[in-house]
Design a protein around this motif. Structure first.
Motif, short mmCIF file in Angstrom:
data_model
loop_
_atom_site.label_atom_id
_atom_site.label_comp_id
_atom_site.label_asym_id
_atom_site.label_seq_id
_atom_site.Cartn_x
_atom_site.Cartn_y
_atom_site.Cartn_z
N LYS A 1 -24.20 11.07 -39.96
CA LYS A 1 -23.46 10.22 -39.01
C LYS A 1 -23.15 11.01 -37.74
O LYS A 1 -23.27 10.50 -36.63
CB LYS A 1 -22.18 9.70 -39.65
CG LYS A 1 -22.09 8.20 -39.60
CD LYS A 1 -20.80 7.69 -40.12
CE LYS A 1 -20.95 6.50 -41.00
NZ LYS A 1 -21.79 5.43 -40.55
N GLY A 2 -22.76 12.27 -37.89
CA GLY A 2 -22.48 13.11 -36.74
C GLY A 2 -23.71 13.35 -35.89
O GLY A 2 -23.67 13.28 -34.66
N PHE A 3 -24.83 13.63 -36.55
CA PHE A 3 -26.06 13.88 -35.81
C PHE A 3 -26.52 12.64 -35.04
O PHE A 3 -26.80 12.71 -33.84
CB PHE A 3 -27.18 14.36 -36.74
CG PHE A 3 -28.48 14.55 -36.04
CD1 PHE A 3 -28.67 15.63 -35.20
CD2 PHE A 3 -29.52 13.64 -36.18
CE1 PHE A 3 -29.86 15.81 -34.51
CE2 PHE A 3 -30.72 13.81 -35.51
CZ PHE A 3 -30.90 14.90 -34.67
N VAL A 4 -26.59 11.52 -35.71
CA VAL A 4 -27.05 10.29 -35.07
C VAL A 4 -26.00 9.79 -34.08
O VAL A 4 -26.34 9.38 -32.97
CB VAL A 4 -27.39 9.21 -36.13
CG1 VAL A 4 -27.72 7.88 -35.47
CG2 VAL A 4 -28.55 9.68 -37.01
N GLY A 5 -24.73 9.85 -34.47
CA GLY A 5 -23.66 9.33 -33.62
C GLY A 5 -23.47 10.08 -32.33
O GLY A 5 -23.08 9.49 -31.31
N PHE A 6 -23.72 11.38 -32.33
CA PHE A 6 -23.58 12.18 -31.11
C PHE A 6 -24.93 12.56 -30.51
O PHE A 6 -25.12 12.49 -29.30
CB PHE A 6 -22.77 13.46 -31.38
CG PHE A 6 -21.33 13.22 -31.63
CD1 PHE A 6 -20.48 12.79 -30.63
CD2 PHE A 6 -20.79 13.42 -32.90
CE1 PHE A 6 -19.14 12.56 -30.86
CE2 PHE A 6 -19.45 13.19 -33.15
CZ PHE A 6 -18.62 12.76 -32.12
N GLY A 7 -25.87 12.97 -31.34
CA GLY A 7 -27.14 13.51 -30.85
C GLY A 7 -28.15 12.47 -30.42
O GLY A 7 -29.10 12.80 -29.70
N CYS A 8 -27.99 11.23 -30.85
CA CYS A 8 -28.98 10.19 -30.55
C CYS A 8 -28.37 9.04 -29.79
O CYS A 8 -28.81 7.89 -29.90
CB CYS A 8 -29.62 9.70 -31.86
SG CYS A 8 -30.40 11.01 -32.82
N THR A 9 -27.34 9.32 -29.04
CA THR A 9 -26.62 8.29 -28.30
C THR A 9 -26.52 8.66 -26.83
O THR A 9 -26.67 9.83 -26.47
CB THR A 9 -25.22 8.09 -28.93
OG1 THR A 9 -24.63 6.91 -28.43
CG2 THR A 9 -24.31 9.25 -28.63
N TRP A 10 -26.28 7.69 -25.99
CA TRP A 10 -26.17 7.94 -24.55
C TRP A 10 -25.00 8.84 -24.24
O TRP A 10 -23.86 8.58 -24.64
CB TRP A 10 -25.99 6.63 -23.78
CG TRP A 10 -27.28 5.90 -23.59
CD1 TRP A 10 -27.64 4.71 -24.14
CD2 TRP A 10 -28.39 6.33 -22.78
NE1 TRP A 10 -28.90 4.38 -23.76
CE2 TRP A 10 -29.40 5.34 -22.92
CE3 TRP A 10 -28.65 7.44 -21.99
CZ2 TRP A 10 -30.62 5.44 -22.27
CZ3 TRP A 10 -29.86 7.54 -21.36
CH2 TRP A 10 -30.83 6.54 -21.49
N GLY A 11 -25.26 9.92 -23.53
CA GLY A 11 -24.22 10.80 -23.01
C GLY A 11 -23.39 11.50 -24.06
O GLY A 11 -22.34 12.04 -23.75
N GLY A 12 -23.83 11.50 -25.31
CA GLY A 12 -23.09 12.17 -26.35
C GLY A 12 -21.80 11.47 -26.76
O GLY A 12 -20.97 12.04 -27.44
N LYS A 13 -21.62 10.23 -26.32
CA LYS A 13 -20.44 9.45 -26.71
C LYS A 13 -20.71 8.88 -28.10
O LYS A 13 -21.71 8.20 -28.31
CB LYS A 13 -20.17 8.32 -25.72
CG LYS A 13 -18.96 7.52 -26.06
CD LYS A 13 -18.73 6.40 -25.06
CE LYS A 13 -17.53 5.59 -25.49
NZ LYS A 13 -17.46 4.32 -24.78
N TYR A 14 -19.81 9.12 -29.02
CA TYR A 14 -20.01 8.76 -30.42
C TYR A 14 -20.42 7.30 -30.57
O TYR A 14 -19.66 6.40 -30.25
CB TYR A 14 -18.74 9.05 -31.20
CG TYR A 14 -18.89 9.01 -32.70
CD1 TYR A 14 -19.80 9.84 -33.33
CD2 TYR A 14 -18.11 8.18 -33.46
CE1 TYR A 14 -19.94 9.82 -34.72
CE2 TYR A 14 -18.23 8.16 -34.85
CZ TYR A 14 -19.14 8.98 -35.47
OH TYR A 14 -19.27 8.96 -36.83
N PHE A 15 -21.66 7.10 -31.01
CA PHE A 15 -22.27 5.78 -31.16
C PHE A 15 -22.07 4.93 -29.90
O PHE A 15 -21.75 3.75 -29.97
CB PHE A 15 -21.77 5.07 -32.42
CG PHE A 15 -22.35 5.64 -33.68
CD1 PHE A 15 -23.70 5.44 -33.97
CD2 PHE A 15 -21.58 6.40 -34.54
CE1 PHE A 15 -24.26 5.97 -35.13
CE2 PHE A 15 -22.13 6.94 -35.70
CZ PHE A 15 -23.47 6.72 -35.99
N GLY A 16 -22.32 5.54 -28.75
CA GLY A 16 -22.15 4.87 -27.47
C GLY A 16 -23.39 4.12 -27.00
O GLY A 16 -23.49 3.80 -25.83
N GLY A 17 -24.31 3.85 -27.89
CA GLY A 17 -25.55 3.15 -27.55
C GLY A 17 -26.74 4.04 -27.82
O GLY A 17 -26.73 5.23 -27.52
#
Length: 144
Positions: free
Chosen positions: A90-106
């Motif tokens: 969840k941490g990897f996808v939520g921060f590493g694979c999202t816009w601007g490093g915003k937790y599950f920000g798209g």
């Protein structure tokens, strides 16, 4: 790894100042470690804390040898966001694979498929691994 609120841009300057006032016997405690851009640059005794369980789990998993996936599809992103899974994933996808490093920000995508955000984040995290050895990670509220 991109992380909302990252101190990466200022990390060298910050650590240079901190090291000036620290003796070798003193512990360095990073209360808000996030993706560890400060912690990885500090020497000797280090404690890294973050209240976010997912980022704590991710950094601990990297430290002990977990390798993130090379690719995360939009479907993977949604599945990890909406269904139970390991906190480190969840941490990897939520921060590493999202816009601007915003937790599950798209879901992060360049629209043409040339950029692989998961692979970029993975390489960044694996580059940190050797710098995080002997760091003690905590997941505590600093006000306790």
């Amino acid at each position: 790894m991109k992380y909302k609120g990252s101190k990466e841009r200022f990390a060298d300057e910050i650590t240079s100042i901190l090291q000036q006032f620290r003796t070798k016997e003193q512990w360095f405690v990073d209360l808000f470690c996030g993706a560890c851009s400060i912690t990885e640059r500090m020497q000797d005794r280090r404690i890294a804390n973050d209240l976010n369980t997912s980022i704590y789990a991710l950094m601990t998993a990297i430290q002990i040898g977990w390798e993130p996936p090379n690719h995360v599809s939009y479907q993977d992103y949604i599945r990890v966001k909406e269904f139970p899974c390991a906190d480190y994933l969840k941490g990897f996808v939520g921060f590493g694979c999202t816009w601007g490093g915003k937790y599950f920000g798209g879901f992060a995508s360049d629209g043409v498929g040339k950029r692989n955000y998961a692979d970029e984040s993975k390489r960044s995290l694996l580059n940190q691994k050797s710098k995080l050895q002997r760091v003690i990670f905590c997941n505590l509220d600093y006000r306790c």
